[in-house]
Motif scaffolding. Structure first.
Motif, PDB file in Angstrom:
ATOM      1  N   ALA A  21       0.787  -1.106   0.046  1.00  0.00           N
ATOM      2  CA  ALA A  21       0.032  -0.033  -0.001  1.00  0.00           C
ATOM      3  C   ALA A  21       0.953   1.350   0.066  1.00  0.00           C
ATOM      4  N   ARG A  22       1.987   1.172   0.593  1.00  0.00           N
ATOM      5  CA  ARG A  22       2.925   2.362   0.618  1.00  0.00           C
ATOM      6  C   ARG A  22       3.582   2.729  -0.841  1.00  0.00           C
ATOM      7  N   VAL A  23       3.306   1.674  -1.872  1.00  0.00           N
ATOM      8  CA  VAL A  23       3.969   1.888  -3.223  1.00  0.00           C
ATOM      9  C   VAL A  23       2.694   2.991  -3.780  1.00  0.00           C
ATOM     10  N   ARG A  24       1.669   2.850  -3.354  1.00  0.00           N
ATOM     11  CA  ARG A  24       0.686   3.909  -3.859  1.00  0.00           C
ATOM     12  C   ARG A  24       0.661   5.214  -3.220  1.00  0.00           C
ATOM     13  N   GLU A  25       1.508   5.439  -2.457  1.00  0.00           N
ATOM     14  CA  GLU A  25       1.733   6.868  -1.805  1.00  0.00           C
ATOM     15  C   GLU A  25       2.602   7.586  -3.101  1.00  0.00           C
ATOM     16  N   GLU A  26       3.275   7.130  -3.681  1.00  0.00           N
ATOM     17  CA  GLU A  26       3.940   7.680  -4.715  1.00  0.00           C
ATOM     18  C   GLU A  26       3.410   7.881  -5.946  1.00  0.00           C
ATOM     19  N   THR A  28       1.342   8.880  -9.419  1.00  0.00           N
ATOM     20  CA  THR A  28      -0.041   8.812  -9.750  1.00  0.00           C
ATOM     21  C   THR A  28      -0.591   7.256 -10.119  1.00  0.00           C
ATOM     22  N   THR A  29      -1.697   7.173  -9.944  1.00  0.00           N
ATOM     23  CA  THR A  29      -2.120   5.640 -10.498  1.00  0.00           C
ATOM     24  C   THR A  29      -2.078   5.390 -11.772  1.00  0.00           C
ATOM     25  N   PRO A  30      -1.207   4.425 -12.321  1.00  0.00           N
ATOM     26  CA  PRO A  30      -1.285   4.101 -13.492  1.00  0.00           C
ATOM     27  C   PRO A  30      -2.635   3.346 -14.166  1.00  0.00           C
ATOM     28  N   ASP A  31      -2.686   3.252 -15.510  1.00  0.00           N
ATOM     29  CA  ASP A  31      -3.909   2.325 -15.888  1.00  0.00           C
ATOM     30  C   ASP A  31      -3.840   0.956 -15.285  1.00  0.00           C
ATOM     31  N   PHE A  34      -1.892  -1.954 -16.608  1.00  0.00           N
ATOM     32  CA  PHE A  34      -0.601  -2.087 -16.484  1.00  0.00           C
ATOM     33  C   PHE A  34       0.040  -2.893 -15.304  1.00  0.00           C
ATOM     34  N   SER A  35      -0.678  -2.580 -14.132  1.00  0.00           N
ATOM     35  CA  SER A  35      -0.383  -3.026 -12.899  1.00  0.00           C
ATOM     36  C   SER A  35      -0.848  -4.492 -12.960  1.00  0.00           C
ATOM     37  N   LEU A  36      -1.966  -5.027 -13.622  1.00  0.00           N
ATOM     38  CA  LEU A  36      -2.290  -6.346 -13.645  1.00  0.00           C
ATOM     39  C   LEU A  36      -1.276  -7.203 -14.357  1.00  0.00           C
ATOM     40  N   ALA A  37      -0.798  -6.599 -15.359  1.00  0.00           N
ATOM     41  CA  ALA A  37       0.388  -7.179 -16.297  1.00  0.00           C
ATOM     42  C   ALA A  37       1.501  -7.507 -15.538  1.00  0.00           C
ATOM     43  N   ASN A  38       1.971  -6.403 -14.452  1.00  0.00           N
ATOM     44  CA  ASN A  38       2.947  -6.463 -13.907  1.00  0.00           C
ATOM     45  C   ASN A  38       2.731  -7.735 -12.728  1.00  0.00           C
ATOM     46  N   GLU A  39       1.579  -7.867 -12.261  1.00  0.00           N
ATOM     47  CA  GLU A  39       1.410  -8.735 -11.325  1.00  0.00           C
ATOM     48  C   GLU A  39       1.360 -10.102 -11.966  1.00  0.00           C
ATOM     49  N   ARG A  40       1.030 -10.384 -13.284  1.00  0.00           N
ATOM     50  CA  ARG A  40       1.017 -11.434 -14.185  1.00  0.00           C
ATOM     51  C   ARG A  40       2.357 -11.851 -14.195  1.00  0.00           C
ATOM     52  N   TRP A  93       8.814  -6.687  -9.086  1.00  0.00           N
ATOM     53  CA  TRP A  93       7.115  -6.102  -9.041  1.00  0.00           C
ATOM     54  C   TRP A  93       7.132  -4.945  -8.446  1.00  0.00           C
ATOM     55  N   VAL A  94       7.830  -4.828  -7.196  1.00  0.00           N
ATOM     56  CA  VAL A  94       7.764  -3.490  -6.562  1.00  0.00           C
ATOM     57  C   VAL A  94       8.542  -2.331  -7.559  1.00  0.00           C
ATOM     58  N   ARG A  95       9.673  -2.752  -8.032  1.00  0.00           N
ATOM     59  CA  ARG A  95      10.434  -1.532  -8.832  1.00  0.00           C
ATOM     60  C   ARG A  95       9.458  -1.209 -10.053  1.00  0.00           C
ATOM     61  N   CYS A  96       8.963  -2.105 -10.695  1.00  0.00           N
ATOM     62  CA  CYS A  96       8.171  -1.759 -11.863  1.00  0.00           C
ATOM     63  C   CYS A  96       6.893  -0.973 -11.486  1.00  0.00           C
ATOM     64  N   GLU A  97       6.412  -1.430 -10.548  1.00  0.00           N
ATOM     65  CA  GLU A  97       5.059  -0.560  -9.963  1.00  0.00           C
ATOM     66  C   GLU A  97       5.489   0.879  -9.673  1.00  0.00           C
ATOM     67  N   ARG A  98       6.540   1.234  -9.085  1.00  0.00           N
ATOM     68  CA  ARG A  98       7.164   2.324  -8.494  1.00  0.00           C
ATOM     69  C   ARG A  98       7.233   3.207  -9.899  1.00  0.00           C
ATOM     70  N   ALA A  99       8.132   2.509 -10.752  1.00  0.00           N
ATOM     71  CA  ALA A  99       8.480   3.320 -11.997  1.00  0.00           C
ATOM     72  C   ALA A  99       7.170   3.736 -12.828  1.00  0.00           C
ATOM     73  N   MET A 100       6.047   2.745 -12.760  1.00  0.00           N
ATOM     74  CA  MET A 100       4.884   3.197 -13.578  1.00  0.00           C
ATOM     75  C   MET A 100       4.229   4.351 -12.882  1.00  0.00           C
ATOM     76  N   ARG A 101       4.207   4.208 -11.553  1.00  0.00           N
ATOM     77  CA  ARG A 101       3.694   5.418 -10.710  1.00  0.00           C
ATOM     78  C   ARG A 101       4.402   6.576 -11.028  1.00  0.00           C
ATOM     79  N   ARG A 102       5.694   6.582 -11.258  1.00  0.00           N
ATOM     80  CA  ARG A 102       6.352   7.784 -11.228  1.00  0.00           C
ATOM     81  C   ARG A 102       6.297   8.348 -12.673  1.00  0.00           C
ATOM     82  N   GLY A 103       5.935   7.566 -13.615  1.00  0.00           N
ATOM     83  CA  GLY A 103       5.833   7.880 -15.084  1.00  0.00           C
ATOM     84  C   GLY A 103       7.518   7.709 -15.650  1.00  0.00           C
TER      85      GLY A 103
END
Length: 136
Positions: A21-26, A28-31, A34-40, A93-103
């Protein structure tokens, strides 16, 4: 000083593994796609890790006549490879999620190439050992 900073950075990254949940603090929320693809992708890496662990147990159980040192070495290499895949999965997973949120661009990794070469070399070695019938 540099080592201390690096260890703190690693510690902060590991803490994110257990508090997604802390990842979401950074940023903006991506589509969500993309998050589901990252999870797969994360789940695919976990399956790869489980397959390596299963392969390690298979070598240990189904090649009993292989020299003990060789069998143990191959078993341990596969088990460690499976563990590394699992750790790499959550870290990536964490690194990709953070990168997507940061653009930002998604992080590059040599791990898939290293894993592929290691598995290929181990498989080739196993073929040779089985073919020549290296037994006790």
């Amino acid at each position: 000083m540099i080592l201390t900073d690096r260890l703190r950075s690693i510690g902060a990254g590991v803490r994110l593994w257990f508090t997604p949940a802390r990842v979401r603090e950074e940023g903006t929320t991506p589509d969500y796609r993309f998050s589901l693809a990252n999870e797969r992708t994360f789940l695919a890496w976990l399956r790869t890790g489980l397959a390596l662990v299963g392969g390690g147990f298979a070598v240990d159980q189904f090649l009993p006549r292989l020299h003990d040192v060789l069998r143990t070495t191959c078993t341990v290499v596969l088990l460690v490879g499976g563990a590394l895949c699992a750790v790499r999965a959550v870290n990536h997973w964490v690194r990709c999620e953070r990168a997507m949120r940061r653009g930002e661009d998604l992080p590059a990794s040599r791990f898939p190439a290293v894993l592929a070469v290691a598995v290929g070399l181990l498989a080739a070695a196993m073929v040779v050992l089985v073919a020549i019938g290296w037994t006790r």
